[in-house]
Design an enzyme around this catalytic site. Structure first.
Site, mmCIF file in Angstrom:
data_model
loop_
_atom_site.group_PDB
_atom_site.id
_atom_site.type_symbol
_atom_site.label_atom_id
_atom_site.label_comp_id
_atom_site.label_asym_id
_atom_site.label_seq_id
_atom_site.Cartn_x
_atom_site.Cartn_y
_atom_site.Cartn_z
ATOM 1 N N CYS A 104 0.883 -1.182 0.000
ATOM 2 C CA CYS A 104 0.000 0.000 0.000
ATOM 3 C C CYS A 104 0.908 1.215 0.000
ATOM 4 O O CYS A 104 1.651 1.391 -0.964
ATOM 5 C CB CYS A 104 -1.038 -0.040 1.116
ATOM 6 S SG CYS A 104 -0.496 -0.570 2.746
ATOM 7 N N SER A 105 0.889 2.024 1.069
ATOM 8 C CA SER A 105 1.775 3.193 1.097
ATOM 9 C C SER A 105 2.105 3.570 2.531
ATOM 10 O O SER A 105 2.130 4.749 2.877
ATOM 11 C CB SER A 105 1.123 4.380 0.388
ATOM 12 O OG SER A 105 0.842 4.053 -0.945
ATOM 13 N N CYS A 106 2.375 2.571 3.375
ATOM 14 C CA CYS A 106 2.643 2.836 4.788
ATOM 15 C C CYS A 106 3.837 3.773 4.936
ATOM 16 O O CYS A 106 4.841 3.631 4.226
ATOM 17 C CB CYS A 106 2.920 1.522 5.514
ATOM 18 S SG CYS A 106 1.487 0.435 5.520
#
Lengths: 212, 223
Positions: free
Chosen positions: A120-122
């Site tokens: 995702c884009s943690c």
């Protein structure tokens, strides 16, 4: 818990997806959701303004830069940060959503660290704010793990030939903060002056600290 | 097999385009999308793992053509309907009925405290760590959710069936594979595991490069 969550309800023809009922234009889609949830009494537009103000004006890479500058200046702080960053940054007031568990990783001449979230884009929000567009892009998520040197070149960064790269794929709720190498010629600088050299990208590992 | 979001190592995406540090939101609606998502999340009708899985469940063609915040909007719309917070008819424009959840609405005055509180994922409960730093382990193959076919997992495909070495243990963390599907938190030891880039990619950019991932104990067995 509704049974539907055992398997999310999306695996059917896409015209059945609830999201397809929203207007096609993205800005109108957001507006439609905001209006609906407001009319149902579920969200307060003033709270939305407050959330946006927080991430536009209060939380950003200046927080992380303070942490890095202190690590450069104070060996005891650096040691504690590498040992338990969660506690150290929380003591500075940098805690909260998307920064509940923090690990600091230090760049050296032998090892360069770089952070990505391929799934995702943690990203460590309390320390760096909202992730930049490129961090959330397919290109970065796909390529940072396999071709970190190619990606670094796109940021104008070339590492020495004998520096190893360790890429951290943030697959859990642990957030990684890169401590870039301290630039030469900054001996005796104050924490605030040092912090000016610490860029957002240098704390993700796609950049280096500014040269004085 | 996992899903379209699992893109680590993929070829064909083109260059990464850097951007200035002072650009927080490119469009006003991006900011609004973020805020609506966080405020809706505060209603407590789903957890973070469910919201991630909702985005992953977008059809591959939607996932690929949607920008980042469009994925958020689509995931949110789907979750709101799946959890019964809004109806399909309301989403389509019908006059909305008042919600019994309205007393959970996040007020402007509560925002700072809610964001600062966050949602720690570490737990005291759960098994003792079975592995220690330096141990050699092999990851699950294929990357998959062991509870639910097509379910959420945080083991990327590129690291499935690979041998790595434990760097550190983070203590017990909520297991996303269970929590995303309403199966409870089932906390387990979480480890940073380091892999040789040559093992993952065949031909690494440079010998000695490494990739680390945070992986739960049930993803791992002794090598």
């Amino acid at each position: 818990m509704r049974a539907s969550l055992q398997c999310m309800p999306h695996d059917h023809h896409d015209h059945d997806d609830p999201h397809a009922l929203l207007p096609p234009e993205p800005a109108l889609r957001v507006k439609a959701l905001e209006t609906l949830l407001t009319r149902k009494g579920l969200i307060d537009p003033a709270a939305l303004d407050e959330i946006i103000d927080t991430y536009e004006n209060k939380i950003g890479p200046k927080n992380g830069a303070q942490v890095v500058a202190r690590a450069w200046s104070d060996p005891e702080f650096r040691g504690a940060l590498l040992e338990d960053a969660t506690k150290v940054v929380a003591d500075l007031g940098y805690f909260g959503r998307q920064g509940e568990h923090v690990v600091a990783v230090e760049n050296t001449e032998d090892q360069h660290n770089m952070v990505v979230c391929t799934l995702c884009s943690c990203y460590p929000w309390p320390l760096l704010g909202i992730p930049p567009g490129w961090y959330k892009s397919d290109a970065y998520r796909a390529r940072a793990v396999r071709a970190p040197r190619e990606v670094l070149a796109e940021f104008g960064v070339t590492l020495p030939a004998d520096t190893r790269i360790r890429v951290w794929d943030s697959t859990a709720e642990v957030r990684y903060l890169v401590i870039p190498m301290r630039p030469d010629g900054t001996e005796g600088w104050s924490v605030d002056d040092l912090a000016q050299l610490v860029t957002r990208d240098s704390m993700i590992g796609t950049g280096l600290a500014r040269q004085p | 097999m996992t899903r379209v979001h699992d893109m680590g190592g993929r070829f064909g995406d083109g260059p990464v385009v850097p951007e200035p540090e002072d650009e927080v939101f490119h469009e006003a609606w991006h900011a609004r999308a973020l805020a609506v998502t966080l405020a809706a999340g505060a209603l407590g009708q789903w957890n973070l793992d469910m919201s991630r899985h909702a985005r992953e469940c977008l059809a591959p063609k939607d996932y690929s053509r949607f920008s980042y915040y469009e994925k958020w909007m689509a995931g949110l719309a789907d979750l709101l309907v799946a959890r019964g917070v809004v109806t399909r008819a309301e989403l389509a424009g019908e006059d909305p009925a008042p919600s019994p959840l309205a007393d959970r609405k996040l007020a402007a005055g509560q925002v700072a405290a809610a964001l600062a509180k966050g949602g720690p994922a570490d737990r005291d409960a759960g098994p003792a760590p079975a592995f220690a730093p330096g141990d050699r382990l092999v990851t699950r193959l294929p990357a998959r959710n062991a509870f639910v076919p097509g379910g959420h997992t945080r083991l990327p495909s590129y690291a499935a069936g690979q041998v790595g070495t434990i760097l550190r243990c983070h203590g017990n963390h909520v297991l996303p594979d269970a929590n995303a599907h309403g199966l409870g938190e089932q906390p387990e030891p979480l480890y940073s595991v380091v892999f040789d880039a040559a093992d993952l990619w065949g031909a690494p950019e440079r010998a000695g490069d490494e990739v680390t991932l945070d992986l739960w104990q049930s993803y791992l067995r002794p090598a």
